[in-house]
Design a protein around this motif. Structure first.
Motif, PDB file in Angstrom:
ATOM      1  N   ALA A  30       0.696  -1.208   0.058  1.00 41.21           N
ATOM      2  CA  ALA A  30       0.200   0.125  -0.173  1.00 41.21           C
ATOM      3  C   ALA A  30       0.743   1.585   0.308  1.00 41.21           C
ATOM      4  O   ALA A  30       0.901   2.664  -0.178  1.00 41.21           O
ATOM      5  CB  ALA A  30      -1.012  -0.011   1.490  1.00 41.21           C
ATOM      6  N   LEU A  72      -3.763  -0.344  -3.223  1.00 43.62           N
ATOM      7  CA  LEU A  72      -4.264   0.619  -2.364  1.00 43.62           C
ATOM      8  C   LEU A  72      -3.529   1.866  -2.321  1.00 43.62           C
ATOM      9  O   LEU A  72      -3.395   2.424  -1.409  1.00 43.62           O
ATOM     10  CB  LEU A  72      -4.578   0.082  -0.918  1.00 43.62           C
ATOM     11  CG  LEU A  72      -5.232  -0.894  -0.617  1.00 43.62           C
ATOM     12  CD1 LEU A  72      -5.254  -0.574   0.970  1.00 43.62           C
ATOM     13  CD2 LEU A  72      -6.540  -0.817  -0.944  1.00 43.62           C
ATOM     14  N   ARG A  73      -1.938   1.952  -2.969  1.00 45.68           N
ATOM     15  CA  ARG A  73      -1.357   2.830  -3.186  1.00 45.68           C
ATOM     16  C   ARG A  73      -1.491   4.556  -3.330  1.00 45.68           C
ATOM     17  O   ARG A  73      -0.848   5.373  -2.934  1.00 45.68           O
ATOM     18  CB  ARG A  73      -0.031   2.708  -4.060  1.00 45.68           C
ATOM     19  CG  ARG A  73       0.850   3.359  -3.838  1.00 45.68           C
ATOM     20  CD  ARG A  73       1.937   2.969  -4.740  1.00 45.68           C
ATOM     21  NE  ARG A  73       3.459   3.995  -4.249  1.00 45.68           N
ATOM     22  CZ  ARG A  73       4.316   4.021  -5.313  1.00 45.68           C
ATOM     23  NH1 ARG A  73       4.965   3.285  -6.453  1.00 45.68           N
ATOM     24  NH2 ARG A  73       5.961   4.996  -5.248  1.00 45.68           N
ATOM     25  N   LEU A 120      -4.188   5.984  -2.873  1.00 45.78           N
ATOM     26  CA  LEU A 120      -5.477   5.899  -1.872  1.00 45.78           C
ATOM     27  C   LEU A 120      -4.614   6.959  -0.549  1.00 45.78           C
ATOM     28  O   LEU A 120      -3.739   6.887  -0.860  1.00 45.78           O
ATOM     29  CB  LEU A 120      -6.590   4.838  -1.571  1.00 45.78           C
ATOM     30  CG  LEU A 120      -7.327   4.441  -2.348  1.00 45.78           C
ATOM     31  CD1 LEU A 120      -7.565   3.009  -1.515  1.00 45.78           C
ATOM     32  CD2 LEU A 120      -7.933   4.767  -3.369  1.00 45.78           C
ATOM     33  N   ALA A 149      -6.182   3.989   2.355  1.00 45.56           N
ATOM     34  CA  ALA A 149      -5.937   3.098   2.081  1.00 45.56           C
ATOM     35  C   ALA A 149      -5.768   2.164   3.732  1.00 45.56           C
ATOM     36  O   ALA A 149      -5.737   0.598   3.260  1.00 45.56           O
ATOM     37  CB  ALA A 149      -4.655   3.284   1.675  1.00 45.56           C
ATOM     38  N   LEU A 208      -9.125   0.049   4.341  1.00 48.53           N
ATOM     39  CA  LEU A 208      -9.385  -0.984   3.372  1.00 48.53           C
ATOM     40  C   LEU A 208      -8.407  -1.963   3.288  1.00 48.53           C
ATOM     41  O   LEU A 208      -8.255  -3.802   3.466  1.00 48.53           O
ATOM     42  CB  LEU A 208      -9.111  -0.621   2.489  1.00 48.53           C
ATOM     43  CG  LEU A 208     -10.035   0.717   1.532  1.00 48.53           C
ATOM     44  CD1 LEU A 208     -10.207   1.230  -0.052  1.00 48.53           C
ATOM     45  CD2 LEU A 208     -11.685   0.281   1.287  1.00 48.53           C
ATOM     46  N   ALA A 209      -6.992  -1.869   4.412  1.00 49.65           N
ATOM     47  CA  ALA A 209      -6.064  -2.712   3.923  1.00 49.65           C
ATOM     48  C   ALA A 209      -6.532  -3.213   5.949  1.00 49.65           C
ATOM     49  O   ALA A 209      -6.904  -4.591   5.406  1.00 49.65           O
ATOM     50  CB  ALA A 209      -4.828  -2.255   4.545  1.00 49.65           C
TER      51      ALA A 209
END
Length: 296
Positions: free
Chosen positions: A110, A156-157, A159, A164, A167-168
């Motif tokens: 991420a 997710l990077r 975001l 991020a 969501l992770a």
């Protein structure tokens, strides 16, 4: 899109590695009749590990080229790998599902991108397994699975850190279940006498997949859910500061590796400015004189 074009080498290398890895992992599904058994896998493990190490070397080289041949991009990767290896060595997680070793590769992806995330997870799995003396048949699948967590984090990077991070946390549940399925498949071909979902060669892909799911639900669902919850809790507790620290270290928001930059304008010497000023004054005087003569 422009950034992906600049980083095309590492993404192509990751895509190639992912296709080959999924193809090997899914062999008992898409061609159950020809899938190797337990003895064949054990004999092939050294060659598979050598091939996988070669692909990881290609991925690392591609990242280095995309970054303009700057080795500094591997600094955050090495730090996360060392931290993850220490976690595994200290906790020595086993079959209980208490395995907080997937959270850091996920966060690395991420923060650093999918190629770096995959490399982080793969190297952490390989290094810790060697340190624990666990170089055995399941290692190839473990390396691919740990790397998959890092590659998933790469989604997710782009975001913002908070989004991020949240969501992770949520991603740990499906990733935890996927991990159980992927790790089971490496030894599933030797489980032909299992009462539920045992491997049967020659089945069509959909039927083979259904039997693998039944086998996973019967044998490891509780462990898989525990794995998902443990890593989700770890990401929830440390994810946001780790994500911000890694993005700062990598320069995610300040510099794009390999991106074309315009050179700064050259400095102008004071003497040149004085000559330019005198030239402008002479031009003004000449124009005024010419205009006056024409008027007369």
């Amino acid at each position: 899109m422009q950034r992906l074009m600049l980083l095309w080498r590492s993404h192509v290398a990751l895509l190639t590695l992912g296709i080959l890895g999924l193809g090997w992992l899914g062999w008992p599904i898409w061609s159950s009749f020809t899938a190797p058994g337990r003895d064949a896998l054990e004999a092939e493990t050294p060659f598979l590990l050598a091939a996988l190490l070669g692909l990881l070397a290609v991925l690392a080289t591609s990242m280095w080229l995309d970054a303009g041949r700057r080795a500094a991009i591997f600094g955050p990767v090495v730090l996360v790998v060392v931290a993850d290896v220490v976690i595994r060595l200290v906790l020595s997680p086993g079959g209980s599902g208490i395995e907080p070793v997937y959270a850091l590769p996920l966060l690395a992806g991420a923060a650093l991108g999918a190629p770096a995330g995959f490399l982080t997870g793969a190297l952490a799995s390989l290094t810790s397994s060697v340190a624990l003396g666990l170089v055995d048949t399941p290692l190839v699948g473990q390396i691919l699975v740990w790397g998959a967590w890092g590659a998933a984090g790469g989604l997710l990077r782009r975001l913002r850190p908070v989004l991020a991070w949240l969501l992770a946390v949520l991603a740990c549940l499906p990733l935890g279940l996927f991990t159980g399925l992927a790790l089971n498949i490496t030894g599933w071909t030797g489980e032909r006498s299992a009462t539920t979902g045992g491997f049967l060669p020659g089945l069509p892909p959909l039927e083979a997949l259904q039997r693998l799911i039944d086998y996973t639900l019967a044998t490891s669902l509780a462990f898989d859910l525990t794995r998902a919850v443990v890593n989700a809790v770890l990401v929830l507790c440390i994810g946001l500061p780790v994500l911000r620290a890694l993005r700062t270290a990598h320069g995610t928001f300040t510099h794009s590796p390999g991106a074309p930059t315009e050179p700064p304008p050259p400095a102008v010497a004071p003497t040149a400015l004085n000559r330019r000023s005198r030239s402008d004054q002479l031009t003004t005087l000449w124009t005024s004189s010419t205009t006056h003569e024409e008027t007369e």
